[in-house]
Design a protein around this motif. Structure first.
Motif, PDB file in Angstrom:
ATOM      1  N   ARG A  46       0.826  -1.216   0.000  1.00 32.20           N
ATOM      2  CA  ARG A  46       0.000   0.000   0.000  1.00 32.20           C
ATOM      3  C   ARG A  46       0.858   1.264   0.000  1.00 32.20           C
ATOM      4  NH1 ARG A  46      -5.567  -0.646   2.742  1.00 32.20           N
ATOM      5  NH2 ARG A  46      -6.096  -2.786   2.242  1.00 32.20           N
ATOM      6  N   TYR A  61      -2.989   4.137  -5.369  1.00 32.53           N
ATOM      7  CA  TYR A  61      -3.600   3.916  -4.046  1.00 32.53           C
ATOM      8  C   TYR A  61      -5.104   4.173  -4.112  1.00 32.53           C
ATOM      9  CZ  TYR A  61      -4.538   3.847   0.894  1.00 32.53           C
ATOM     10  OH  TYR A  61      -5.078   3.518   2.120  1.00 32.53           O
ATOM     11  N   HIS A  74      -4.772   6.678  10.055  1.00 35.44           N
ATOM     12  CA  HIS A  74      -3.804   6.439  11.128  1.00 35.44           C
ATOM     13  C   HIS A  74      -4.404   6.607  12.518  1.00 35.44           C
ATOM     14  CE1 HIS A  74      -0.883   6.540   7.877  1.00 35.44           C
ATOM     15  NE2 HIS A  74       0.006   6.058   8.695  1.00 35.44           N
ATOM     16  N   TRP A  87       9.811   6.987  12.592  1.00 36.67           N
ATOM     17  CA  TRP A  87       9.393   6.740  11.200  1.00 36.67           C
ATOM     18  C   TRP A  87      10.321   7.483  10.242  1.00 36.67           C
ATOM     19  CZ3 TRP A  87       7.928   8.726   6.594  1.00 36.67           C
ATOM     20  CH2 TRP A  87       7.017   8.023   5.789  1.00 36.67           C
TER      21      TRP A  87
HETATM   22  C1  HEM Z   1      -0.363   2.454   7.551  1.00 37.61           C
HETATM   23  C2  HEM Z   1       2.231   3.963  11.331  1.00 37.61           C
HETATM   24  C3  HEM Z   1       3.446   7.959   8.901  1.00 37.61           C
HETATM   25  C4  HEM Z   1       1.539   6.026   4.925  1.00 37.61           C
HETATM   26  C5  HEM Z   1       0.190   2.554   8.803  1.00 37.61           C
HETATM   27  C6  HEM Z   1      -0.064   1.643   9.895  1.00 37.61           C
HETATM   28  C7  HEM Z   1       0.652   2.066  10.955  1.00 37.61           C
HETATM   29  C8  HEM Z   1       1.386   3.243  10.549  1.00 37.61           C
HETATM   30  C9  HEM Z   1       0.719   1.431  12.344  1.00 37.61           C
HETATM   31  C10 HEM Z   1      -1.022   0.428   9.848  1.00 37.61           C
HETATM   32  C11 HEM Z   1      -0.277  -0.826   9.518  1.00 37.61           C
HETATM   33  C12 HEM Z   1      -1.273  -1.981   9.461  1.00 37.61           C
HETATM   34  O1  HEM Z   1      -1.725  -2.415  10.533  1.00 37.61           O
HETATM   35  O2  HEM Z   1      -1.604  -2.426   8.373  1.00 37.61           O
HETATM   36  C13 HEM Z   1       2.790   5.185  11.002  1.00 37.61           C
HETATM   37  C14 HEM Z   1       3.602   5.995  11.894  1.00 37.61           C
HETATM   38  C15 HEM Z   1       3.917   7.128  11.237  1.00 37.61           C
HETATM   39  C16 HEM Z   1       3.316   7.019   9.902  1.00 37.61           C
HETATM   40  C17 HEM Z   1       4.032   5.640  13.312  1.00 37.61           C
HETATM   41  C18 HEM Z   1       4.715   8.271  11.793  1.00 37.61           C
HETATM   42  C19 HEM Z   1       4.378   9.518  11.603  1.00 37.61           C
HETATM   43  C20 HEM Z   1       3.071   7.770   7.602  1.00 37.61           C
HETATM   44  C21 HEM Z   1       3.351   8.680   6.523  1.00 37.61           C
HETATM   45  C22 HEM Z   1       2.801   8.136   5.400  1.00 37.61           C
HETATM   46  C23 HEM Z   1       2.188   6.880   5.778  1.00 37.61           C
HETATM   47  C24 HEM Z   1       4.151   9.970   6.672  1.00 37.61           C
HETATM   48  C25 HEM Z   1       2.800   8.619   3.994  1.00 37.61           C
HETATM   49  C26 HEM Z   1       3.604   9.540   3.525  1.00 37.61           C
HETATM   50  C27 HEM Z   1       0.879   4.891   5.296  1.00 37.61           C
HETATM   51  C28 HEM Z   1       0.097   4.085   4.375  1.00 37.61           C
HETATM   52  C29 HEM Z   1      -0.477   3.060   5.129  1.00 37.61           C
HETATM   53  C30 HEM Z   1      -0.013   3.251   6.494  1.00 37.61           C
HETATM   54  C31 HEM Z   1      -0.077   4.322   2.885  1.00 37.61           C
HETATM   55  C32 HEM Z   1      -1.442   1.978   4.649  1.00 37.61           C
HETATM   56  C33 HEM Z   1      -2.851   2.558   4.828  1.00 37.61           C
HETATM   57  C34 HEM Z   1      -3.929   1.560   4.459  1.00 37.61           C
HETATM   58  O3  HEM Z   1      -4.321   1.512   3.289  1.00 37.61           O
HETATM   59  O4  HEM Z   1      -4.381   0.833   5.328  1.00 37.61           O
HETATM   60  N1  HEM Z   1       1.074   3.508   9.234  1.00 37.61           N
HETATM   61  N2  HEM Z   1       2.652   5.828   9.815  1.00 37.61           N
HETATM   62  N3  HEM Z   1       2.358   6.696   7.119  1.00 37.61           N
HETATM   63  N4  HEM Z   1       0.794   4.359   6.534  1.00 37.61           N
HETATM   64 FE1  HEM Z   1       1.694   5.105   8.171  1.00 37.61          FE
END
Ligand code: HEM
Length: 127
Positions: A46, A61, A74, A87
């Motif tokens: 993803r 996406y 999130h 991160w």
């Molecule tokens: C999903 C943490 C920042 C993009 C997730 C998940 C967590 C997480 C725990 C879910 C994983 C799962 O259970 O499947 C974090 C943390 C961040 C952060 C701690 C710190 C700031 C970001 C940023 C982006 C991003 C900056 C993009 C630039 C994504 C994407 C998904 C995701 C695309 C999958 C969403 C979906 O379709 O379910 N993230 N994230 N994240 N994160 Fe982050």
């Protein structure tokens, strides 16, 4: 005339290598392990889709998952300032590993830093 988009400066192969290098680090980071699933395959898939469109490439996406709503997606996870830093440190190291072109790296990293800070939804002391 077609405008150059940031996605063209990295391309599919390098973006894929970056995301893989990133999640290898996420999977070992003590501040991040507690909130990520053990199997990072699906989130990496993803993330490749999301970052492609984030950089102006094809909307992979949204085509599969609908509106990104990244902050909303999130909210079920406790994103603290410490975790946002973690991160970004994983991302910085991954960028070093795959050797992004310096100007592009600076542009991309600064965009991700803004987005990561925007994702914070929990104070450190509540973690
Ligand atoms: C999903 C943490 C920042 C993009 C997730 C998940 C967590 C997480 C725990 C879910 C994983 C799962 O259970 O499947 C974090 C943390 C961040 C952060 C701690 C710190 C700031 C970001 C940023 C982006 C991003 C900056 C993009 C630039 C994504 C994407 C998904 C995701 C695309 C999958 C969403 C979906 O379709 O379910 N993230 N994230 N994240 N994160 Fe982050």
């Amino acid at each position: 005339e077609k405008r150059m988009m940031p996605y063209d400066a990295i391309g599919e192969e390098k973006l894929s290598a970056l995301v893989d290098a990133f999640y290898r680090r996420v999977g070992k980071h003590p501040d991040l392990i507690p909130i990520f699933p053990e199997d990072l395959t699906e989130v990496a898939r993803r993330q490749k889709q999301f970052l492609t469109q984030f950089l102006g490439g094809p909307p992979l996406y949204s085509q599969e998952h609908g509106h990104p709503m990244m902050r909303a997606r999130h909210l079920p996870h406790e994103i603290t300032p410490v975790r946002a830093k973690a991160w970004l440190s994983c991302m910085s190291e991954a960028m070093d590993e795959v050797e992004l072109e310096p100007d592009f790296r600076e542009f991309f990293y600064s965009r991700l830093a803004i987005t990561a800070n925007h994702m914070v939804n929990t104070p450190d002391e509540a973690q």
